[in-house]
Scaffold this active site. Sequence first.
Site, PDB file in Angstrom:
ATOM      1  N   GLU A 233      51.745  -2.660  42.155  1.00 57.13           N
ATOM      2  CA  GLU A 233      50.651  -3.409  42.763  1.00 57.13           C
ATOM      3  C   GLU A 233      49.469  -3.476  41.799  1.00 57.13           C
ATOM      4  O   GLU A 233      48.782  -2.472  41.565  1.00 57.13           O
ATOM      5  CB  GLU A 233      50.205  -2.765  44.078  1.00 57.13           C
ATOM      6  N   LYS A 363      59.649  12.329  59.149  1.00 50.16           N
ATOM      7  CA  LYS A 363      59.516  10.972  58.585  1.00 50.16           C
ATOM      8  C   LYS A 363      58.850  10.005  59.563  1.00 50.16           C
ATOM      9  O   LYS A 363      59.105   8.803  59.510  1.00 50.16           O
ATOM     10  CB  LYS A 363      60.892  10.432  58.171  1.00 50.16           C
ATOM     11  N   ASP A 437      59.402  13.346  48.024  1.00 51.24           N
ATOM     12  CA  ASP A 437      60.221  12.557  48.948  1.00 51.24           C
ATOM     13  C   ASP A 437      59.350  11.421  49.470  1.00 51.24           C
ATOM     14  O   ASP A 437      58.471  11.626  50.303  1.00 51.24           O
ATOM     15  CB  ASP A 437      60.703  13.447  50.103  1.00 51.24           C
ATOM     16  N   HIS A 528      41.690  -8.828  42.766  1.00 44.18           N
ATOM     17  CA  HIS A 528      43.124  -9.080  42.866  1.00 44.18           C
ATOM     18  C   HIS A 528      43.510 -10.353  42.121  1.00 44.18           C
ATOM     19  O   HIS A 528      44.600 -10.438  41.538  1.00 44.18           O
ATOM     20  CB  HIS A 528      43.545  -9.172  44.340  1.00 44.18           C
TER      21      HIS A 528
END
Length: 536
Positions: A233, A363, A437, A528
């Site tokens: 990004e 999660k 993770d 951006h």
Amino acid sequence: MNTDLKIEETRLIEETPLVEPIWCATANVKKEIPFGEEDIIKKGTKHFRGGAKVHVVDAYWGMCDNATVIGHHRSNGRYIKIDIPVKHLENFRLELVYSPKVIQLIQRIFDEKEYVSFDSYTKEYAEILVEAIPKWIEHYHKNHSKKMTPKIPRDKENDYTREAADSRRQFLKEQTNAELNYIGQFPFEPNVLQGNIENFIGVAQVPIGLAGPLLVNGEYAKGEFFVPLATTEGTLVASYNRGMKLLRESGGVTTTVVDDAMQRAPVFVFPSAREARDFGIWIKENFDEIKRRAEATTSVGKLRDIQQFPASRFLYLRFNFTTGDAAGQNMVGKATKAACDWIQTVYSNIERYQLEGSFATDKKTSWVNTLNTRGKKVIAEATITDEKLKEIMHVSVEQVFNARLASQFGGYLAGVNNNGAHSANGITAIFIACGQDVADVAESSAAAVYAEITKSGDYYFSITIPSLIVATYGGGTGLPTQRECLEMMNCYGAGKVKKFAEIVAATVLCGELSLGTAVIADEWVSSHERLGRNRP
């Protein structure tokens, strides 16, 4: 008619021809098959033996996959008629049949048909069966048989070699026509990946950018650090870098680790709520033995406490462990199972239990983890002067605070579980770079932001991350590039996990301030446009 058709004349020696012989389609049974409905003998007869010869009397076309056949039963010596799938037949041929028993049975079969008679069973008809049924079988297999699903190549001896990875990439190229020119380029030997990946084919090379220096005033992280951020990004690294500059010139970020626990949450089911309650009392009374059983499975994990959450006739237990420098999900799963296995042997009246009742919310973001913790609960805070906000971010304290109130109110209306801006961005980028993770971002990105204007007119800003799951040992932390990223912050190995947690939290705080002020200063879109456009 196929001129190469093999014609066999057969005569049953024990029988004397009493009727005119006839031509008949004949085949062999591929394998033993159960009988269907029989005309001559009772149901329940077992099988023809594999390879047995049968006379094919008729076939059912259209939706046909069955043929009417006559065979010699192996146990009682009688000829019987059954309908069997043609796919069980092979070696079709034409034979001259002399057996009165077979001929009479064929005649009986045809005489019972409404649309034909025994006169229809001619040599020409038998030839049609011999030629047509194999073609139908071929058509059936071509259009109805389950195609073999290709299997990913594996090396049973050693699947973690360059050759094994090469064979899988070649397999993938053959299956998909994809050109894999970059996936297979990696600088390390695949044998280091055992325990981290299966069916290895290569690497996803995510770019790593560097932000910093980040000034941290922590209990474990003290001083300046350069932080690796793996992302695709555009503007993300630049934004965090800008936030780090602001807070470095404002005296740094103060970080505090306030809690540390990793959970497994089994559920026990009882005949009634009262029995579930009594079990909870027993758990408290026997905590020391439960702790001993659990900790016997690990040299690092320590059972801190067991929380209880009764509902209906269920009792949900949250086993809270400290796990050293490992994230610890597998560790606490093994330890909790050992404890629960013992509980089942000594406590009666448990209807059933399962090792995870979804109360650990693995999660997943949840209120139970926000209020308690899962991983490390870390708070990062800083105070920024109005002068520095105007100089570096081009906004005032009053503008930032008013924007915080508006966005916090909007988040409440939207029902968000995080009143910050984008904690997931920084956490994910660090996780990818440092071998964490990445799915744990689901829990780790939960956050609670608080801000106020101090009496002196400065801007106090803090973020509480209640469930930051990080590791500096085990899992993916020891892989070559991931280890290097941890080492550049001196965060690899034993005794470094809380330091790493503080650096992550401080980085998140910098990103929150940078994005928030960019929106207020009307620099969000332009940045951006300038840094975040990469079109093919």
